[in-house]
Write a protein that holds these residues in place. Structure first.
Motif, PDB file in Angstrom:
ATOM      1  N   PRO A 159       5.279  46.025  48.534  1.00  0.00           N
ATOM      2  CA  PRO A 159       5.385  45.270  49.716  1.00  0.00           C
ATOM      3  C   PRO A 159       4.639  46.271  50.675  1.00  0.00           C
ATOM      4  N   ALA A 160       4.532  45.662  51.888  1.00  0.00           N
ATOM      5  CA  ALA A 160       3.488  46.289  52.821  1.00  0.00           C
ATOM      6  C   ALA A 160       3.665  47.706  52.991  1.00  0.00           C
ATOM      7  N   SER A 161       4.871  48.174  52.970  1.00  0.00           N
ATOM      8  CA  SER A 161       5.297  49.543  53.217  1.00  0.00           C
ATOM      9  C   SER A 161       4.589  50.584  52.121  1.00  0.00           C
ATOM     10  N   THR A 162       4.544  49.795  51.026  1.00  0.00           N
ATOM     11  CA  THR A 162       4.073  50.542  50.023  1.00  0.00           C
ATOM     12  C   THR A 162       2.500  50.709  49.997  1.00  0.00           C
ATOM     13  N   ALA A 163       1.861  49.651  50.603  1.00  0.00           N
ATOM     14  CA  ALA A 163       0.473  49.627  50.155  1.00  0.00           C
ATOM     15  C   ALA A 163      -0.249  50.165  51.579  1.00  0.00           C
ATOM     16  N   GLU A 164       0.611  50.610  52.531  1.00  0.00           N
ATOM     17  CA  GLU A 164       0.509  51.247  53.688  1.00  0.00           C
ATOM     18  C   GLU A 164      -0.088  52.658  53.398  1.00  0.00           C
ATOM     19  N   LEU A 165      -1.211  52.974  53.102  1.00  0.00           N
ATOM     20  CA  LEU A 165      -1.598  54.456  52.782  1.00  0.00           C
ATOM     21  C   LEU A 165      -2.379  55.169  54.118  1.00  0.00           C
ATOM     22  N   SER A 166      -1.451  55.390  55.049  1.00  0.00           N
ATOM     23  CA  SER A 166      -2.117  56.155  56.112  1.00  0.00           C
ATOM     24  C   SER A 166      -1.348  57.619  56.045  1.00  0.00           C
ATOM     25  N   LEU A 167      -1.930  58.388  56.544  1.00  0.00           N
ATOM     26  CA  LEU A 167      -1.198  59.735  56.953  1.00  0.00           C
ATOM     27  C   LEU A 167       0.144  59.641  57.683  1.00  0.00           C
TER      28      LEU A 167
END
Length: 318
Positions: A159-167
């Motif tokens: 899901p978008a929350s998993t693929a969001e790889l920001s600090l």
């Protein structure tokens, strides 16, 4: 905070831009008592459709036939890649990979485990994404398989929350499901800069992504590039917590989870201080250490009542 890489579920990278030079690559497989799975795991590494690269196969002093099977496959190998076979004289457990780092010659390191199965294009896809982005750490989806190699579920489902790889996204829990250990690859600048995971902090799938987000960021490849095997001997603490019916046993795994979290938070604070302070990034350092310190304090508060219940049952640290 510093700019970091955020990857969406579809690859929107502009490949019309010039790519970075092709890096040298090491594919490193670590194994311990994987007799039932090691033949398939090693064969999948030796069959990788990428060359030239260094392939390091390392056994952590297994008590079964793991190393013998590895050695037979290496002796029969007639491919284009350099293959290094290693067997530790004693079991190093969490230190296994750390002790191998000086022997890995590649600028890009792709990790494999002795109970998993690599897809033949994994290394090529990781190299391609690194050349497009220059990310310090890369991670990919996996197909979850059982003891027999069957399974169709995908991890993570992205899901978008998993693929969001920001600090900013990573810090509140200091983890991201996309960054599971068996699916990690990284540029050697990560380990050259920080060294191995510090003693006491057990989870490289938390420490390595955090370090990478301080540097040139993380990239998520939303494509299954391996078979990630789930079986009784490699269950995570989270799975053991979920499956423990006995109250005391359940509490022991909860305690282990809290203690791991505390060690990880502390290690991340130290890493941030060591890396950011010399660069003069004091404002960013203050924000990061504030979040991680709150995480550490909150985890201690959750752990204390669990510790109290276990102490009442005369249970020592697990």
């Amino acid at each position: 905070m510093s700019d970091t890489t955020t990857t969406q579920l579809t690859d929107t990278t502009d490949t019309t831009n010039s790519l970075r030079p092709t890096p040298s690559v090491t594919l490193v497989l670590v194994a311990y008592n994987h007799e039932a799975f090691i033949e398939e795991a090693v064969a999948s590494c030796l069959a990788m459709d990428y060359s030239p690269m260094q392939i390091v196969l390392s056994d952590d002093c297994s008590s079964d036939r793991t190393f013998e099977i590895m050695q037979g496959l290496v002796d029969a190998y007639d491919g284009p890649n350099e293959v290094v076979l290693n067997r530790n004289d004693e079991n190093h457990y969490m230190e296994h990979l750390s002790r191998l780092l000086p022997r890995l010659t590649g600028d890009l390191v792709v990790l494999a485990c002795g109970d998993d199965v690599q897809h033949p294009d994994r290394v090529a896809k990781v190299v391609e994404r690194w050349r497009q982005t220059g990310a310090t750490l890369l991670t990919n989806q996996a197909r979850v398989i059982d003891d027999s190699g069957r399974g169709d579920s995908i991890y993570p489902d992205a899901p978008a929350s998993t693929a969001e790889l920001s600090l900013e996204h990573f810090l509140p829990r200091a983890m991201n499901a996309a960054c599971f250990g068996a699916g990690l690859s990284w540029h050697r600048e990560l380990t050259d800069t920080f060294g191995p995971v510090r003693i006491g902090a057990r989870n490289m799938d938390r420490i390595f992504p955090f370090r990478a987000l301080l540097m040139n960021g993380c990239e998520f490849i939303a494509e299954p590039l391996m078979g990630w095997r789930h079986h009784g001997d490699n269950m995570t603490i989270a799975l053991r917590m979920a499956q423990s019916a006995d109250k005391v046993e359940h509490g022991m795994w909860i305690q282990s989870n809290h203690l791991n979290d505390m060690a990880n938070f502390y290690a991340m604070i130290e890493d941030a201080q060591r890396y950011l302070a010399p660069l003069g990034r004091q404002a960013e350092l203050a924000k990061i250490t504030s979040v991680l310190s709150n995480n550490l304090t909150g985890t201690i508060r959750k752990w204390l009542p669990v510790r109290h219940v276990l102490a009442q049952n005369k249970v020592k640290y697990h």
